[in-house]
Motif scaffolding. Structure first.
Motif, PDB file in Angstrom:
ATOM      1  N   SER A 231       1.085  -0.604   0.101  1.00  0.00           N
ATOM      2  CA  SER A 231       0.166  -0.123  -0.020  1.00  0.00           C
ATOM      3  C   SER A 231       0.692   1.362  -0.017  1.00  0.00           C
ATOM      4  O   SER A 231      -0.194   2.138  -0.362  1.00  0.00           O
ATOM      5  N   GLY A 232       1.855   1.316   0.187  1.00  0.00           N
ATOM      6  CA  GLY A 232       3.493   2.436   0.399  1.00  0.00           C
ATOM      7  C   GLY A 232       2.252   3.412   1.190  1.00  0.00           C
ATOM      8  O   GLY A 232       2.560   3.162   2.291  1.00  0.00           O
ATOM      9  N   GLY A 233       2.587   4.571   1.192  1.00  0.00           N
ATOM     10  CA  GLY A 233       2.663   5.158   2.095  1.00  0.00           C
ATOM     11  C   GLY A 233       0.809   5.326   2.554  1.00  0.00           C
ATOM     12  O   GLY A 233       0.131   4.993   1.455  1.00  0.00           O
ATOM     13  N   THR A 234       1.121   4.900   4.023  1.00  0.00           N
ATOM     14  CA  THR A 234       0.027   3.999   3.962  1.00  0.00           C
ATOM     15  C   THR A 234      -1.020   5.490   5.815  1.00  0.00           C
ATOM     16  O   THR A 234       0.497   5.543   7.056  1.00  0.00           O
ATOM     17  N   LEU A 235      -2.145   6.143   5.592  1.00  0.00           N
ATOM     18  CA  LEU A 235      -2.408   6.238   7.267  1.00  0.00           C
ATOM     19  C   LEU A 235      -4.342   6.627   6.774  1.00  0.00           C
ATOM     20  O   LEU A 235      -4.807   5.178   6.010  1.00  0.00           O
ATOM     21  N   ILE A 236      -3.699   5.536   8.301  1.00  0.00           N
ATOM     22  CA  ILE A 236      -4.976   5.166   9.171  1.00  0.00           C
ATOM     23  C   ILE A 236      -5.811   6.143  10.019  1.00  0.00           C
ATOM     24  O   ILE A 236      -5.449   6.386  11.153  1.00  0.00           O
ATOM     25  N   ILE A 237      -7.704   6.935   9.747  1.00  0.00           N
ATOM     26  CA  ILE A 237      -7.790   7.495  10.885  1.00  0.00           C
ATOM     27  C   ILE A 237      -9.164   6.797  11.302  1.00  0.00           C
ATOM     28  O   ILE A 237      -9.873   5.993  10.849  1.00  0.00           O
ATOM     29  N   ASP A 238      -9.354   7.129  12.413  1.00  0.00           N
ATOM     30  CA  ASP A 238     -10.219   6.401  13.520  1.00  0.00           C
ATOM     31  C   ASP A 238     -11.515   7.284  13.598  1.00  0.00           C
ATOM     32  O   ASP A 238     -10.975   8.844  13.883  1.00  0.00           O
ATOM     33  N   HIS A 239     -12.251   6.755  13.345  1.00  0.00           N
ATOM     34  CA  HIS A 239     -13.951   7.853  13.514  1.00  0.00           C
ATOM     35  C   HIS A 239     -14.264   7.326  14.975  1.00  0.00           C
ATOM     36  O   HIS A 239     -15.731   7.846  15.035  1.00  0.00           O
ATOM     37  N   GLY A 240     -14.390   6.703  15.175  1.00  0.00           N
ATOM     38  CA  GLY A 240     -14.933   5.769  16.884  1.00  0.00           C
ATOM     39  C   GLY A 240     -15.340   4.449  16.322  1.00  0.00           C
ATOM     40  O   GLY A 240     -16.244   4.484  15.944  1.00  0.00           O
ATOM     41  N   GLN A 241     -15.721   3.788  17.933  1.00  0.00           N
ATOM     42  CA  GLN A 241     -16.283   3.093  17.858  1.00  0.00           C
ATOM     43  C   GLN A 241     -16.116   1.453  16.555  1.00  0.00           C
ATOM     44  O   GLN A 241     -16.813   0.878  16.261  1.00  0.00           O
ATOM     45  N   GLY A 242     -14.760   1.171  16.432  1.00  0.00           N
ATOM     46  CA  GLY A 242     -14.970   0.487  15.429  1.00  0.00           C
ATOM     47  C   GLY A 242     -14.526   1.096  13.962  1.00  0.00           C
ATOM     48  O   GLY A 242     -14.000   0.212  13.007  1.00  0.00           O
ATOM     49  N   LEU A 243     -14.950   2.548  13.652  1.00  0.00           N
ATOM     50  CA  LEU A 243     -15.234   2.529  11.946  1.00  0.00           C
ATOM     51  C   LEU A 243     -13.879   3.700  11.540  1.00  0.00           C
ATOM     52  O   LEU A 243     -13.461   4.451  12.326  1.00  0.00           O
ATOM     53  N   SER A 244     -12.652   2.755  10.785  1.00  0.00           N
ATOM     54  CA  SER A 244     -11.884   3.959  10.189  1.00  0.00           C
ATOM     55  C   SER A 244     -11.651   4.019   8.540  1.00  0.00           C
ATOM     56  O   SER A 244     -12.168   2.883   8.307  1.00  0.00           O
ATOM     57  N   SER A 245     -11.027   5.209   8.285  1.00  0.00           N
ATOM     58  CA  SER A 245     -11.004   5.259   7.199  1.00  0.00           C
ATOM     59  C   SER A 245      -9.179   4.771   6.834  1.00  0.00           C
ATOM     60  O   SER A 245      -7.863   5.385   7.859  1.00  0.00           O
ATOM     61  N   SER A 246      -8.714   4.086   5.322  1.00  0.00           N
ATOM     62  CA  SER A 246      -7.938   4.220   5.567  1.00  0.00           C
ATOM     63  C   SER A 246      -7.490   4.742   3.815  1.00  0.00           C
ATOM     64  O   SER A 246      -8.199   4.614   2.856  1.00  0.00           O
ATOM     65  N   PHE A 247      -5.853   5.358   3.908  1.00  0.00           N
ATOM     66  CA  PHE A 247      -5.474   5.796   2.471  1.00  0.00           C
ATOM     67  C   PHE A 247      -4.675   5.706   2.232  1.00  0.00           C
ATOM     68  O   PHE A 247      -3.401   5.702   2.734  1.00  0.00           O
ATOM     69  N   LEU A 248      -4.150   4.696   1.038  1.00  0.00           N
ATOM     70  CA  LEU A 248      -3.333   4.256   0.629  1.00  0.00           C
ATOM     71  C   LEU A 248      -2.500   5.142  -0.882  1.00  0.00           C
ATOM     72  O   LEU A 248      -3.111   5.783  -1.410  1.00  0.00           O
ATOM     73  N   HIS A 249      -0.992   3.855  -1.026  1.00  0.00           N
ATOM     74  CA  HIS A 249      -0.006   5.032  -1.679  1.00  0.00           C
ATOM     75  C   HIS A 249       0.555   6.447  -2.141  1.00  0.00           C
ATOM     76  O   HIS A 249       0.081   6.775  -3.025  1.00  0.00           O
ATOM     77  N   LEU A 250       0.209   6.662  -0.879  1.00  0.00           N
ATOM     78  CA  LEU A 250       0.591   8.443  -0.246  1.00  0.00           C
ATOM     79  C   LEU A 250       2.265   8.494  -1.005  1.00  0.00           C
ATOM     80  O   LEU A 250       2.426   7.598  -0.713  1.00  0.00           O
ATOM     81  N   SER A 251       1.730  10.371  -1.667  1.00  0.00           N
ATOM     82  CA  SER A 251       3.667  10.431  -1.819  1.00  0.00           C
ATOM     83  C   SER A 251       4.212  10.820  -0.602  1.00  0.00           C
ATOM     84  O   SER A 251       5.293  11.074  -0.007  1.00  0.00           O
ATOM     85  N   LYS A 252       3.681  11.640   0.706  1.00  0.00           N
ATOM     86  CA  LYS A 252       3.358  12.225   1.397  1.00  0.00           C
ATOM     87  C   LYS A 252       2.446  12.542   2.977  1.00  0.00           C
ATOM     88  O   LYS A 252       0.980  12.118   2.641  1.00  0.00           O
ATOM     89  N   ILE A 253       2.626  12.514   3.336  1.00  0.00           N
ATOM     90  CA  ILE A 253       1.776  12.100   4.822  1.00  0.00           C
ATOM     91  C   ILE A 253       2.175  13.626   5.765  1.00  0.00           C
ATOM     92  O   ILE A 253       2.600  13.548   5.956  1.00  0.00           O
TER      93      ILE A 253
END
Length: 309
Positions: A231-253
């Motif tokens: 997934s390359g550059g990978t960022l995961i954000i927790d929105h609460g109670q088990g729900l999360s967003s993942s952002f893949l192939h990023l060049s910069k975080i």
């Protein structure tokens, strides 16, 4: 001794007084009796068993993210998991890409010992077949060392998604993290360089490297990895109670683990890192280990001129 006419007169007076007293008593007591009756009826209604109906805010379908509300203090169970319930009674669950034809959610109301099981029919979806050519062969058929690396990184990502926080950003309205052409859709069966692989669990948005990506909703950063194997550059954000967003192939975080972000905050830049053939954002969402469809939260991709600056 009173005469007969006098006796009749006295009886008449007594009868009149009795009648008047009765009318007066009715005028006083009748409203009181009615009030008592209404109060008793209201108390009986409150004491009667309340409806245990459970509804969700969206269509129950494969890939759905569902928010429900129960009485505060209730216990909710779904998919062999105790589901967190907020102080106001809100909770969220997610359905997998290949969720079965029916789900069951059990709710135990406060003060009760027996759970009520709510069953919902699941709308099944059809998924596309997508061929992706030009992928580096090393990421299609990795060597043992690369497999070991990818498994270690995958374990770190799953730990980041396994947070059962009391955040409630999932109740807010979500927005697209990037506006642009959609080049890949949730659920599609991927064939890389002619080799069938697992389905795609995100939505791909094609934009040039360096284009800023924003948070689709508020949350807390749980993972910020500059270069995972797949997934390359990978960022995961927790929105609460088990729900999360993942952002893949990023060049910069642009954010760090533990940082709280708000909807619309710039969090990363588009790239082509990991297993990618060109610059794009791969946005995925999870409810714990269930891979859900982020587009069901945001609707169709808006046209550039529809986006307010």
């Amino acid at each position: 001794m009173a005469s007969i006419p006098s006796a009749i007169f006295i009886l008449a007076i007594k009868s009149t007084c009795s009648f008047a007293f009765a009318n007066w008593a009715r005028s006083i007591l009748s409203p009181l009796v009615k009030t008592i009756a209404r109060t008793a009826a209201a108390l009986a209604l409150c004491a009667a068993p309340q409806s245990h109906a459970l509804e969700f805010d969206r269509t129950v379908q494969q890939g759905a993210i569902l928010v429900g509300q129960v009485a505060p203090g209730s216990a909710v169970r779904f998919a062999k998991r105790e589901v967190s319930v907020s102080d106001e009674g809100y909770f969220v669950i997610g359905l997998d890409r290949d969720e079965g034809k029916q789900i069951a959610v059990s709710v135990t109301q406060p003060g009760e010992t027996e759970a009520k099981v709510h069953r919902f029919d699941v709308s099944l979806r059809e998924y596309k077949l997508q061929r992706v050519d030009g992928v580096p062969q090393s990421t299609v058929t990795p060597n043992p060392e690369q497999v070991a690396r990818s498994r270690k990184e995958a374990a770190a990502a799953w730990r980041a998604r396994d947070h059962d926080s009391d955040l409630q950003y999932y109740r807010a309205e979500f927005q697209w993290p990037l506006i642009g052409p959609i080049s890949g859709v949730y659920g599609s069966q991927r064939i890389y360089n002619g080799v069938p692989k697992r389905p795609h669990y995100g939505v791909d948005v094609a934009k040039p490297t360096g284009t800023r990506v924003v948070a689709p909703a508020g949350g807390v950063v749980r993972l910020a990895h500059p270069d995972m194997f797949f997934s390359g550059g990978t960022l995961i954000i927790d929105h609460g109670q088990g729900l999360s967003s993942s952002f893949l192939h990023l060049s910069k975080i642009l954010v760090e683990p533990g940082q709280t972000v708000a909807a619309g905050d710039e969090v990363a830049e588009v790239g082509a890192t990991g297993r990618a053939t060109g610059p794009h954002l791969d946005w995925r969402m999870n409810w714990f280990n269930k891979r859900v469809d982020p587009t069901l939260l945001v609707g169709p991709m808006p046209k550039p001129q529809e986006v307010t600056q």
